[in-house]
Write an enzyme that holds these catalytic residues in place. Structure first.
Site, short mmCIF file in Angstrom:
data_model
loop_
_atom_site.label_atom_id
_atom_site.label_comp_id
_atom_site.label_asym_id
_atom_site.label_seq_id
_atom_site.Cartn_x
_atom_site.Cartn_y
_atom_site.Cartn_z
N CYS A 200 -26.21 104.28 48.10
CA CYS A 200 -25.65 105.63 48.04
C CYS A 200 -25.34 106.08 46.60
CB CYS A 200 -24.42 105.81 48.90
SG CYS A 200 -24.05 107.55 49.15
N LYS B 267 -31.35 104.09 48.12
CA LYS B 267 -30.92 103.20 49.19
C LYS B 267 -29.75 103.82 49.95
CE LYS B 267 -32.52 99.15 46.69
NZ LYS B 267 -33.75 99.00 47.50
N THR B 268 -30.04 104.30 51.18
CA THR B 268 -29.01 104.95 52.00
C THR B 268 -29.21 104.60 53.47
OG1 THR B 268 -30.32 106.93 52.50
CG2 THR B 268 -29.00 106.99 50.47
N CYS C 9 -28.43 111.87 50.78
CA CYS C 9 -27.13 111.44 50.29
C CYS C 9 -26.19 112.64 50.40
CB CYS C 9 -27.31 111.02 48.82
SG CYS C 9 -25.86 110.23 48.19
C1 FAD Z 1 -19.04 103.90 49.70
C2 FAD Z 1 -20.39 104.08 50.34
C3 FAD Z 1 -20.76 105.34 50.79
C4 FAD Z 1 -21.99 105.51 51.38
N1 FAD Z 1 -22.32 106.76 51.86
C5 FAD Z 1 -23.49 106.92 52.49
C6 FAD Z 1 -23.80 108.19 53.08
O1 FAD Z 1 -23.00 109.13 53.03
N2 FAD Z 1 -25.00 108.34 53.68
C7 FAD Z 1 -25.90 107.31 53.77
O2 FAD Z 1 -26.95 107.50 54.35
N3 FAD Z 1 -25.64 106.10 53.23
C8 FAD Z 1 -24.45 105.87 52.61
N4 FAD Z 1 -24.15 104.64 52.08
C9 FAD Z 1 -25.22 103.59 52.04
C10 FAD Z 1 -25.38 102.85 53.35
O3 FAD Z 1 -24.15 102.31 53.78
C11 FAD Z 1 -26.38 101.71 53.15
O4 FAD Z 1 -27.52 102.20 52.49
C12 FAD Z 1 -26.80 101.12 54.49
O5 FAD Z 1 -25.68 100.52 55.11
C13 FAD Z 1 -27.90 100.09 54.30
O6 FAD Z 1 -28.15 99.47 55.53
P1 FAD Z 1 -28.79 98.02 55.58
O7 FAD Z 1 -28.95 97.71 57.02
O8 FAD Z 1 -29.98 97.95 54.70
O9 FAD Z 1 -27.70 97.06 54.91
P2 FAD Z 1 -26.20 96.77 55.34
O10 FAD Z 1 -25.63 97.89 56.12
O11 FAD Z 1 -25.51 96.37 54.09
O12 FAD Z 1 -26.34 95.53 56.31
C14 FAD Z 1 -26.74 94.26 55.84
C15 FAD Z 1 -26.24 93.22 56.82
O13 FAD Z 1 -26.79 91.94 56.50
C16 FAD Z 1 -25.78 90.97 56.59
N5 FAD Z 1 -26.14 89.83 55.72
C17 FAD Z 1 -26.17 89.79 54.37
N6 FAD Z 1 -26.59 88.59 53.93
C18 FAD Z 1 -26.84 87.84 55.04
C19 FAD Z 1 -27.33 86.51 55.25
N7 FAD Z 1 -27.64 85.70 54.22
N8 FAD Z 1 -27.48 86.07 56.53
C20 FAD Z 1 -27.21 86.89 57.58
N9 FAD Z 1 -26.74 88.16 57.44
C21 FAD Z 1 -26.57 88.63 56.19
C22 FAD Z 1 -24.52 91.69 56.13
O14 FAD Z 1 -23.37 91.03 56.61
C23 FAD Z 1 -24.71 93.06 56.78
O15 FAD Z 1 -24.23 93.07 58.09
C24 FAD Z 1 -22.90 104.42 51.51
C25 FAD Z 1 -22.51 103.14 51.06
C26 FAD Z 1 -21.27 102.98 50.50
C27 FAD Z 1 -20.86 101.59 50.05
#
Ligand code: FAD
Length: 381
Positions: free
Chosen positions: A108, A256-257, A291
């Site tokens: 984000c 990345k979102t 975003c």
């Molecule tokens: C403050 C903030 C505000 C944001 N605002 C927005 C917004 O308004 N709009 C938007 O679209 N996005 C927003 N985002 C971004 C969004 O949260 C991420 O881009 C999204 O969560 C990515 O999803 P993901 O599934 O790739 O990763 P994640 O949601 O990070 O999930 C990864 C998962 O993998 C697990 N994991 C990690 N390592 C291991 C391992 N070795 N073994 C097993 N499990 C593991 C973690 O525990 C987690 O559960 C924001 C992020 C933040 C921090």
């Protein structure tokens, strides 16, 4: 929003028919189609979808781990310090408030600025606090956002909120008790120097990187890049046909979102089925990401774009504008979609807009798209 509203029990959101294994992945073995868990268990697969997210490197900034959660040093990038951030904003009596953004990829790209604009609104609402506050945004980047039209608008919003922006300022050390932040500053010709800034409030967005377990595996193109090396259109690994990635951990060249995940997941799901059936991959992802830049308690600029890095809008309107309607969507619509549709694996493609599609067609409306990388002044509503 109360913190408890942002949390659910994992078993409530895992889709029906999915077996959940609580275990940390310690190693990938794509040649043997297996992953090794930290407890030594080996899990084999026909298809692997990697979705490990991005790693937050809190210890990459000297003194940050020791200071975080005390002395006005905070961050919305962890659950505990998000709550401390709210306390810091409420208790702030005036002075220097510094907000940082690192030079690495982050999740984000708008979040480091959202919190600053919300802080400005809170300070201005309290008598005497706003006028005695100096808000500074220190970013290691050379612009506020990689899409020109959004960047121009963000500069305008920062000026309106009296937030000073310092570019190429990379936070390298924090002295919590001494209330001093140290930045490595890169000049226009690449020369470097240090700058020490005093603070009363320091909001830190730390450097981030691909998870080490991925970077050290053969799923990454190089250990330095670290991301799962996928085809940016299909989400399939460039060398292993049985491996896919979604989300922050993939090498997709877009922001990345969660919004990007929302579009990548159905594409990857279709391509996984095609792979299992021995067919060609026909579903493609266009780099869509979004975003929502929260600029106050009642306005959001929903910054949508794709691989062209030009603004697009799913809502038939110019996205380079702060809107109450987008704030309503961010506050109420997206959380509902996230908990009830995305995490449960329901089809949601165009879910919100589908009822309005016939009306939109009748009115001749299409997905709004900037054609020539325009500056924000030339965009028509
Ligand atoms: C403050 C903030 C505000 C944001 N605002 C927005 C917004 O308004 N709009 C938007 O679209 N996005 C927003 N985002 C971004 C969004 O949260 C991420 O881009 C999204 O969560 C990515 O999803 P993901 O599934 O790739 O990763 P994640 O949601 O990070 O999930 C990864 C998962 O993998 C697990 N994991 C990690 N390592 C291991 C391992 N070795 N073994 C097993 N499990 C593991 C973690 O525990 C987690 O559960 C924001 C992020 C933040 C921090």
């Amino acid at each position: 929003m109360p913190a408890r509203e942002t949390r659910r029990a994992e078993r409530e959101v895992v889709p029906h028919g999915v077996e959940l294994i609580h275990g940390e992945v310690a190693q990938f073995d794509p040649d043997q189609q297996a992953v090794l868990l930290i407890n030594g268990e080996r899990v084999t697969y026909d298809i692997l979808i990697v979705a490990l997210g991005i790693e937050i490197n809190w210890s990459a900034v000297d003194g940050l781990v020791e200071s975080l959660g005390h002395h006005g040093v905070t961050s919305i990038y962890s659950r505990h310090t998000a709550i401390y951030t709210r306390q810091c904003l409420r208790d702030f009596k005036g002075g220097n408030a510094i907000f940082t953004q690192p030079g690495t990829a982050i999740k984000c790209g708008g979040a480091p600025q959202k919190i600053m604009h919300l802080a400005r609104q809170q300070f201005d609402a309290r008598s005497g606090v706003g006028v005695h506050s100096s808000l500074v945004f220190c970013t290691a980047q050379s612009s506020l956002f990689p899409v020109d039209a959004y960047n121009a608008k963000m500069v305008e919003i920062s000026e309106r909120h009296h937030c000073k922006v310092r570019y190429r300022h990379n936070l390298i050390a924090v002295d919590g008790p001494g209330r001093q932040a140290t930045f490595r500053v890169t000049g226009p010709d690449g020369e470097q120097g240090l700058e020490h800034l005093p603070f009363d409030l320091l909001h830190v967005v730390p450097p981030m990187s691909a998870p080490r377990v991925v970077a050290s595996s053969s799923l990454a193109r190089t250990a330095a890049e670290g991301w799962v090396d996928v085809d940016s259109r299909t989400g399939r690994h460039c060398r292993y046909d049985t491996v896919f990635a979604v989300g922050d951990v993939g090498s997709f060249p877009t922001a990345k979102t969660g919004a990007a995940v929302r579009k990548q997941a159905p594409v990857v799901a279709k391509n996984v089925v095609a792979t299992l059936q021995g067919q060609d991959l026909s579903s493609t992802y266009d780099g869509y990401t979004a975003c929502p830049l929260i600029t106050s308690n009642h306005s959001v600029m929903l910054m949508e774009f794709d691989y062209s890095y030009k603004p697009v809008s799913s809502f038939f309107v110019n996205p380079v504008k702060e809107r109450w309607s987008m704030w309503l969507l961010e506050r109420f619509g997206f959380p509902w979609i996230y908990w009830n549709r995305m995490l449960k694996g329901y089809p949601h493609e165009g879910f919100l807009l589908r009822p309005f599609r016939p009306l939109a067609r009748f009115l001749g409306l299409q997905r709004w798209q900037a054609l020539n990388s325009p500056s924000h002044e030339s965009l028509e509503d």
